[in-house]
Design a protein around this motif. Sequence first.
Motif, PDB file in Angstrom:
ATOM      1  N   GLY A   1     -60.719 -14.629  13.138  1.00 36.02           N
ATOM      2  CA  GLY A   1     -61.675 -14.257  12.097  1.00 36.02           C
ATOM      3  C   GLY A   1     -62.994 -14.994  12.230  1.00 36.02           C
TER       4      GLY A   1
ATOM      5  N   ARG B   1     -65.005 -13.436  14.984  1.00 33.63           N
ATOM      6  CA  ARG B   1     -65.650 -12.186  14.553  1.00 33.63           C
ATOM      7  C   ARG B   1     -66.891 -12.466  13.721  1.00 33.63           C
ATOM      8  NH1 ARG B   1     -60.277 -10.454  14.415  1.00 33.63           N
ATOM      9  NH2 ARG B   1     -59.996 -11.062  12.236  1.00 33.63           N
ATOM     10  N   VAL B   2     -66.786 -13.416  12.797  1.00 27.35           N
ATOM     11  CA  VAL B   2     -67.943 -13.778  11.972  1.00 27.35           C
ATOM     12  C   VAL B   2     -69.065 -14.310  12.845  1.00 27.35           C
ATOM     13  CG1 VAL B   2     -68.755 -15.408  10.219  1.00 27.35           C
ATOM     14  CG2 VAL B   2     -66.589 -14.196   9.890  1.00 27.35           C
TER      15      VAL B   2
END
Length: 61
Positions: free
Chosen positions: A48, A51-52
């Motif tokens: 995650g 992705r950020v």
Amino acid sequence: MIWVAVFPTLTIINLVFGAWLEALHPVLRTLVLVTVAVPIVIYALMPGLHRVRARLLTRAA
């Protein structure tokens, strides 16, 4: 990114399981923490965060 994932994970684990971990030998306590924290960080948090980071970098470009 590693610190962003690891520090909160270890803090939460210590808060949730602190009383139980307190009774363990320091080496065993570390083994338990690592056994719980590493999979959480590697398989749940880091993807995650990557992705950020990718979204932030593509916006800036």
